[in-house]
Design a protein around this motif. Structure first.
Motif, mmCIF file in Angstrom:
data_model
loop_
_atom_site.group_PDB
_atom_site.id
_atom_site.type_symbol
_atom_site.label_atom_id
_atom_site.label_comp_id
_atom_site.label_asym_id
_atom_site.label_seq_id
_atom_site.Cartn_x
_atom_site.Cartn_y
_atom_site.Cartn_z
ATOM 1 N N LEU A 869 0.834 -1.211 0.000
ATOM 2 C CA LEU A 869 0.000 0.000 0.000
ATOM 3 C C LEU A 869 0.866 1.257 0.000
ATOM 4 O O LEU A 869 0.627 2.214 -0.770
ATOM 5 C CB LEU A 869 -0.918 -0.003 1.222
ATOM 6 N N LEU A 870 1.889 1.304 0.871
ATOM 7 C CA LEU A 870 2.727 2.497 0.983
ATOM 8 C C LEU A 870 3.510 2.741 -0.306
ATOM 9 O O LEU A 870 3.617 3.887 -0.766
ATOM 10 C CB LEU A 870 3.681 2.356 2.171
ATOM 11 N N VAL A 871 4.064 1.660 -0.886
ATOM 12 C CA VAL A 871 4.843 1.837 -2.116
ATOM 13 C C VAL A 871 3.948 2.350 -3.242
ATOM 14 O O VAL A 871 4.336 3.220 -4.030
ATOM 15 C CB VAL A 871 5.516 0.506 -2.507
ATOM 16 N N ARG A 872 2.702 1.840 -3.294
ATOM 17 C CA ARG A 872 1.804 2.284 -4.356
ATOM 18 C C ARG A 872 1.494 3.784 -4.208
ATOM 19 O O ARG A 872 1.449 4.527 -5.194
ATOM 20 C CB ARG A 872 0.515 1.456 -4.297
ATOM 21 N N ARG A 873 1.271 4.220 -2.957
ATOM 22 C CA ARG A 873 0.961 5.646 -2.703
ATOM 23 C C ARG A 873 2.146 6.529 -3.082
ATOM 24 O O ARG A 873 1.978 7.543 -3.773
ATOM 25 C CB ARG A 873 0.615 5.806 -1.221
ATOM 26 N N VAL A 874 3.372 6.163 -2.661
ATOM 27 C CA VAL A 874 4.552 6.981 -2.977
ATOM 28 C C VAL A 874 4.796 7.000 -4.493
ATOM 29 O O VAL A 874 5.114 8.041 -5.074
ATOM 30 C CB VAL A 874 5.784 6.444 -2.224
ATOM 31 N N ASN A 875 4.618 5.847 -5.129
ATOM 32 C CA ASN A 875 4.858 5.782 -6.570
ATOM 33 C C ASN A 875 3.851 6.654 -7.331
ATOM 34 O O ASN A 875 4.224 7.371 -8.283
ATOM 35 C CB ASN A 875 4.753 4.324 -7.016
ATOM 36 N N ASP A 876 2.581 6.640 -6.908
ATOM 37 C CA ASP A 876 1.575 7.459 -7.580
ATOM 38 C C ASP A 876 1.905 8.942 -7.423
ATOM 39 O O ASP A 876 1.766 9.738 -8.367
ATOM 40 C CB ASP A 876 0.186 7.174 -6.997
ATOM 41 N N GLU A 877 2.325 9.350 -6.225
ATOM 42 C CA GLU A 877 2.649 10.769 -5.972
ATOM 43 C C GLU A 877 3.844 11.204 -6.804
ATOM 44 O O GLU A 877 3.848 12.294 -7.388
ATOM 45 C CB GLU A 877 2.936 10.953 -4.478
ATOM 46 N N HIS A 887 5.928 12.315 5.711
ATOM 47 C CA HIS A 887 5.718 11.191 6.613
ATOM 48 C C HIS A 887 4.290 11.188 7.155
ATOM 49 O O HIS A 887 3.606 10.174 7.128
ATOM 50 C CB HIS A 887 6.731 11.276 7.770
ATOM 51 N N GLU A 888 3.844 12.357 7.633
ATOM 52 C CA GLU A 888 2.529 12.409 8.267
ATOM 53 C C GLU A 888 1.422 12.138 7.240
ATOM 54 O O GLU A 888 0.456 11.425 7.525
ATOM 55 C CB GLU A 888 2.329 13.776 8.924
ATOM 56 N N ASP A 889 1.577 12.691 6.051
ATOM 57 C CA ASP A 889 0.561 12.448 5.013
ATOM 58 C C ASP A 889 0.473 10.953 4.672
ATOM 59 O O ASP A 889 -0.617 10.414 4.459
ATOM 60 C CB ASP A 889 0.907 13.230 3.743
ATOM 61 N N LEU A 890 1.631 10.318 4.624
ATOM 62 C CA LEU A 890 1.659 8.891 4.266
ATOM 63 C C LEU A 890 0.945 8.044 5.323
ATOM 64 O O LEU A 890 0.125 7.174 4.998
ATOM 65 C CB LEU A 890 3.124 8.443 4.124
ATOM 66 N N VAL A 891 1.215 8.353 6.600
ATOM 67 C CA VAL A 891 0.593 7.584 7.680
ATOM 68 C C VAL A 891 -0.909 7.826 7.715
ATOM 69 O O VAL A 891 -1.719 6.886 7.832
ATOM 70 C CB VAL A 891 1.243 7.944 9.033
ATOM 71 N N VAL A 892 -1.325 9.096 7.575
ATOM 72 C CA VAL A 892 -2.761 9.405 7.610
ATOM 73 C C VAL A 892 -3.476 8.748 6.425
ATOM 74 O O VAL A 892 -4.574 8.202 6.571
ATOM 75 C CB VAL A 892 -2.961 10.941 7.587
ATOM 76 N N LEU A 895 -4.023 5.101 7.227
ATOM 77 C CA LEU A 895 -5.076 4.851 8.218
ATOM 78 C C LEU A 895 -6.457 5.065 7.606
ATOM 79 O O LEU A 895 -7.421 4.384 7.976
ATOM 80 C CB LEU A 895 -4.877 5.787 9.426
ATOM 81 N N GLU A 896 -6.549 6.018 6.661
ATOM 82 C CA GLU A 896 -7.841 6.213 5.987
ATOM 83 C C GLU A 896 -8.228 4.972 5.163
ATOM 84 O O GLU A 896 -9.409 4.607 5.089
ATOM 85 C CB GLU A 896 -7.773 7.440 5.069
ATOM 86 N N GLN A 897 -7.243 4.337 4.565
ATOM 87 C CA GLN A 897 -7.546 3.141 3.779
ATOM 88 C C GLN A 897 -8.060 2.009 4.658
ATOM 89 O O GLN A 897 -8.904 1.216 4.237
ATOM 90 C CB GLN A 897 -6.284 2.652 3.030
ATOM 91 N N LYS A 898 -7.575 1.955 5.889
ATOM 92 C CA LYS A 898 -7.940 0.843 6.784
ATOM 93 C C LYS A 898 -9.006 1.262 7.800
ATOM 94 O O LYS A 898 -9.207 0.582 8.806
ATOM 95 C CB LYS A 898 -6.697 0.361 7.553
ATOM 96 N N GLU A 899 -9.674 2.369 7.555
ATOM 97 C CA GLU A 899 -10.565 2.965 8.556
ATOM 98 C C GLU A 899 -11.657 1.985 9.011
ATOM 99 O O GLU A 899 -11.998 1.923 10.188
ATOM 100 C CB GLU A 899 -11.206 4.217 7.947
ATOM 101 N N GLU A 900 -12.198 1.203 8.093
ATOM 102 C CA GLU A 900 -13.327 0.335 8.440
ATOM 103 C C GLU A 900 -12.913 -0.792 9.379
ATOM 104 O O GLU A 900 -13.760 -1.392 10.037
ATOM 105 C CB GLU A 900 -13.920 -0.268 7.160
ATOM 106 N N GLU A 901 -11.632 -1.096 9.447
ATOM 107 C CA GLU A 901 -11.187 -2.231 10.251
ATOM 108 C C GLU A 901 -10.972 -1.858 11.716
ATOM 109 O O GLU A 901 -10.784 -2.745 12.546
ATOM 110 C CB GLU A 901 -9.884 -2.807 9.675
ATOM 111 N N VAL A 915 2.800 1.506 11.709
ATOM 112 C CA VAL A 915 3.128 1.976 10.355
ATOM 113 C C VAL A 915 4.425 2.769 10.387
ATOM 114 O O VAL A 915 5.269 2.667 9.473
ATOM 115 C CB VAL A 915 1.959 2.815 9.784
ATOM 116 N N GLY A 916 4.616 3.583 11.440
ATOM 117 C CA GLY A 916 5.864 4.337 11.546
ATOM 118 C C GLY A 916 7.073 3.418 11.576
ATOM 119 O O GLY A 916 8.098 3.668 10.916
#
Length: 963
Positions: A869-877, A887-892, A895-901, A915-916
């Motif tokens: 998940l993290l690699v996909r987000r950094v690669n898209d950006e 760092h903070e944007d990546l962690v937030v 957590l938004e992706q996993k919010e339902e869990e 995650v940190g």
């Protein structure tokens, strides 16, 4: 020719004159009449003595000829010369009469056969109905159940046939001719038998048969291909082994059991020859051939005396189909340390091509002695019989050349060997370990199907035709039992429990083996491409997990199954070898294990020990189901429609769950993709399982067969599987949609897991495996439609064979974190409590757990899920803006992706901390690269500044496409 004998041997006795072929007034009869009046006790049947011009005067033909014709004039002047009457075999005549009465009067007993007398349509007499069936189906062989003979009040006839079969066979055949001529005279006349009329005239049939015989005397237009009526016996009480045959058995009626290893082509054999004398053009008809090309000894013309110049008249000779089959001892009958014995079996007439290579068969017939022709092909002096020239010197020079080795001794090198002359071939359905037995129930109206003499079921037949053909070979009791099994509930699971009852547990493997026995549906596309329906299975497991027991059980259960071991098998031994025929000298193809198991199962043990070059040889057989050969001038493509059941040990002895299946077994990727199912059997310690297993094994050793009582017997299972294989199920629309969906699921799992994450890559072959397994499950339930439930069962089986590789847990703490955790009293220990484990997408293990020294570990699956998940987000950006992610944007974002869990705020905080740590581990592993925002930060404010100013980009060495 008998008239010539009568003309030369004048007698005062008019009866002898008439018997020798003269009318009472002394004039010779016509040729047809002469043929009809031949009354030799052995006019036809398997060769015993020559049936030619000279066999009417019994005894040795050579002596008889020379005595009568060679010194004829001298003999006539002898006043003491007396006519020698022909010796008739009175016992043989009596046997023929009794046998004819038996066939005429035998009525089928309903209680013995277990089926209603199917011959009741034509006659209540069993063998009379069979005679009518000969005409209806244009057959020439009458099948005699030996149990019927033994059921007679007096066993004399049965004992005579069993002990002197070869002697009485001509008389038995004569009785058969009388029966056919009496009840089917037109059919008998159309296929007039040579020398049958004389037996008619002198037999027990009424006078009208004699008048019929008068009209049948002439030869038919189809003399070359005349039907030779023959007898076939079956259901003998004893079946002998090949190793037990001795010279004492020659001429007796026997049954032997063996495995067919090689069959010759069907050739025409000269049965009754007609010769023309090249000196005087005389015709010598019906010279019987005695296992070799037999010419008349001397021309019957008294003024000719020709002994050598003969020309075969092919148009007036009779030929019969002939085939030689080589059989080998059954593997269960070979004594310890011995090589398997082989024997040649000669088949004639309608029973040719009834035995195929690889089948276990029971042959009924008699043992004969033939010259060993293979000895003649040896290098050196050719051994041959020559005339003795008296005391002439051996060599051209004086004193002779002496003996130049054993080859010069001639006939001493000409050895003889035993062969088996068979009159009946039936499949041997007994399993290894059982005594071979023949318990066939012949039904007179449907004799071929009831005796398993029909061809195997054509795979291109419709299901209904195949089912009818199979049901015809069963008795009423067996059909009722089969119906009860088909219509019972939960038959699939009950069949699985009855399979291999001596092996404890392993239900999943037994399911796979049952489906392999059923097989899928073989299809042929309009272009002629064949889609295989056979299922290939590989069992991989730790030592002592009963892999070989499964293989041995399948080989004993299935009639066409071949067991071989990987290390001891070469490529030619598995596929086919080109060998030189010892008799003809031509190159022929000798079938290997895969060809012998055609339409069966080839079990290969120690598959991982096979050389790679030998494994490559079976690539074609596993997918295309053919074997192509180009050797020694032979180009051929042979069928090998076989399922492969392989057993392999892991590399290093034990299965390592931390590596892939490919790394665990020594197999190439192409051959792995050809297996439909992989079963990995692990030897894991479990107290309850170990106790039950030990009780099971001890019970078997103590009680043997009584320890296990499966619901269905082996015979019931075999009948059910044969019946179920005749079904050809088709997919419903819902099943097709579900099939596509399940295949996409498998492919997605394969893609997400990364390279090598699954045990092997999912390809289109796995989709075909799903189709075959679904069809096999439908067959096991004896239904015509494949439903979604069957597809789900097949999917579950396939999923269980695709083992996900277990990886070590991943540590996500830096050294600094560990020191801090120890100082803080082990705060990292809170990372692994149960709510987190429940929230994990794979709840088998807790996602984070405290370890010794305060280190935090999470499962490999959890680590890879966060990392992807993290690699996909950094690669898209990076792709969109060209900049990294803070760092903070990546962690937030994570957590938004996993919010339902998440169920509470505490879980969110724990996940944020985790995650940190994962991000720091990714930086350490050169997956992400950390860039500081503005210059250097003071030492004291480092911790605060790091969380705000750090920006992450992908490391140049990171392979995104593999993530």
């Amino acid at each position: 020719m008998s008239s010539v004998v009568g003309g030369l041997l004048r007698s005062d006795n008019p009866d002898l004159d008439f018997a020798a072929g003269r009318r009472p007034n002394g004039t010779p009869t016509s040729r047809n009449g002469r043929n009809r009046q031949r009354s030799s006790p052995r006019p036809y049947g398997p060769p015993s003595e020559s049936n030619g011009a000279l066999s009417d005067a019994e005894g040795f033909p050579d002596d008889e000829v020379v005595g009568i014709r060679g010194t004829d004039r001298n003999r006539r002047q002898d006043p003491m010369r007396r006519e020698v009457p022909k010796v008739a075999d009175q016992v043989g005549e009596k046997v023929a009469e009794e046998f004819e009465n038996f066939m005429e009067n035998y009525v089928e007993d309903i209680t013995l056969s277990g089926a209603p007398p199917s011959s009741a349509i034509t006659s209540d007499k069993y063998y009379i109905a069979q005679v009518h069936g000969l005409r209806i189906y244009t057959l020439s062989t009458l099948y005699v159940d030996f149990q019927h003979l033994m059921s007679l009040p007096n066993n004399t006839l049965a004992n005579a046939i069993a002990n002197d079969y070869y002697r009485y066979l001509p008389f038995l055949t004569r009785a058969l001719h009388n029966l056919i001529a009496k009840h089917e005279p037109r059919y008998f006349k159309e296929h007039r038998q040579p020398a049958s009329a004389s037996s008619q005239a002198g037999s027990s049939v009424a006078g009208n048969a004699t008048s019929q015989a008068e009209s049948m005397g002439g030869k038919t237009t189809n003399q070359q291909t005349d039907k030779l009526f023959a007898l076939a016996f079956y259901n003998l009480p004893l079946i002998s082994r090949v190793r037990q045959l001795r010279t004492a058995s020659i001429g007796k009626l026997l049954s032997i059991s063996g495995t067919v290893t090689r069959t010759s082509e069907v050739r025409p054999e000269l049965y009754l020859a007609t010769f023309n004398c090249e000196a005087c053009r005389s015709v010598i008809p019906n010279v019987e051939q005695t296992f070799r090309y037999t010419e008349p000894t001397q021309c019957p013309n008294a003024t000719c005396g020709n002994r050598q110049g003969w020309r075969l008249d092919i148009r007036q000779s009779t030929f019969v189909d002939w085939q030689k089959v080589r059989i080998q001892e059954n593997s269960s009958e070979i004594p310890t340390g011995s090589m398997p014995r082989t024997m040649d079996v000669i088949l004639r007439g309608e029973i040719v091509d009834r035995a195929k290579a690889g089948e276990k068969c029971v042959f009924t017939g008699t043992l004969i002695v033939v010259p060993d022709v293979s000895q003649l092909g040896l290098p050196g002096v050719r051994p041959e019989a020559t005339r003795d020239n008296g005391n002439a010197p051996r060599g051209g020079d004086a004193g002779g050349s002496g003996v130049t080795g054993l080859k010069a001794l001639g006939v001493r090198d000409l050895t003889y060997r035993m062969a088996f002359l068979a009159c009946m071939v039936t499949p041997d359905t007994s399993t290894p370990g059982q005594a071979a037995n023949q318990q066939l129930n012949g039904q007179a109206g449907n004799i071929l199907a009831s005796l398993n003499q029909t061809a195997t079921i054509d795979p291109h037949d419709t299901g209904d035709q195949a089912q009818d053909a199979y049901l015809q070979s069963l008795t009423t009791a067996e059909i009722d039992d089969l119906k009860q099994m088909v219509h019972s509930d939960h038959i699939y699971s009950r069949l699985v429990n009855s399979l291999a009852p001596m092996v404890y547990g392993h239900e999943i493997v037994k399911k796979g083996l049952l489906l392999q026995l059923m097989g899928g549906v073989t299809k042929v596309t309009p272009e002629g491409m064949q889609l295989r329906g056979d299922i290939n299975i590989c069992i991989v497991g730790d030592p002592s997990t009963s892999k070989s027991q499964f293989l041995k059980y399948i080989c004993s259960f299935l009639p066409r199954a071949v067991y071989t071991s990987g290390k001891a098998s070469s490529a030619a031994g598995l596929t086919a070898a080109v060998v030189k025929d010892e008799e003809t000298g031509d190159f022929t193809i000798e079938a290997g294990a895969l060809m012998l198991a055609d339409n069966g199962i080839c079990a290969i043990d120690e598959f991982d020990k096979m050389d790679i070059a030998d494994q490559v040889a079976i690539h074609e057989a596993m997918e295309q189901q053919t074997i192509s050969i180009a050797k020694a001038g032979i180009q051929a493509t042979l069928n090998a429609r076989t399922s492969i059941l392989a057993a392999a040990n892991p590399v290093g002895g034990r299965y390592n769950r931390k590596t892939t299946l490919r790394a665990n077994i020594n197999m190439s990727a192409p051959i792995m993709s050809r297996f439909d199912l992989f079963f990995v059997i692990l030897d894991e310690c479990n107290e309850a399982t170990d106790r039950h297993l030990a009780e099971h094994i001890v019970g078997i050793h103590r009680l043997r067969d009584d320890a296990v009582r499966p619901e269905f017997s082996t015979e019931q299972l075999q009948r059910y599987i044969r019946f179920a294989r005749t079904f050809k199920p088709e997919f419903s629309d819902e099943a097709k949609a579900l099939l596509v969906q399940k295949y996409r699921e498998l492919r997605n799992d394969d893609a997400q897991g990364g390279v090598g994450r699954n045990s092997y890559r999912i390809t289109v072959r796995q989709l075909e495996s799903l189709i075959r397994l679904s069809e096999a499950i439908a067959k096991a339930n004896c239904v015509e439609d494949v439903t979604p439930a069957f597809v789900r069962e097949a999917f579950n089986l396939l999923r269980q064979s695709i083992i996900s590789v277990e990886k070590d847990d991943v540590e996500v703490d830096d050294e600094e974190d560990v020191d801090g955790d120890v100082a803080d009293g082990g705060n990292a220990g809170r990372d692994g409590d149960s709510p987190m484990a429940e929230a994990d997408s794979e709840p088998r293990e807790p996602s984070a757990q405290p370890q010794q020294g305060g280190r935090t570990k999470i499962t490999y699956d959890k680590y890879m899920a966060i990392l992807n998940l993290l690699v996909r987000r950094v690669n898209d950006e990076e792709t969109s803006t060209g900049e990294g992610v803070e760092h903070e944007d990546l962690v937030v974002w994570y957590l938004e992706q996993k919010e339902e869990e998440f169920g509470s705020q505490e879980e969110v905080e724990r996940e944020r901390e985790l995650v940190g740590k994962v991000v720091r581990r990714m930086v350490k592993d050169n997956i992400l690269m950390q860039i500081r925002g503005e210059g250097l930060v003071d030492e004291g404010d480092a911790d605060a500044a790091e969380g705000e100013k750090r920006v992450y980009v992908l490391h140049p060495n990171c392979a995104v496409e593999e993530m």
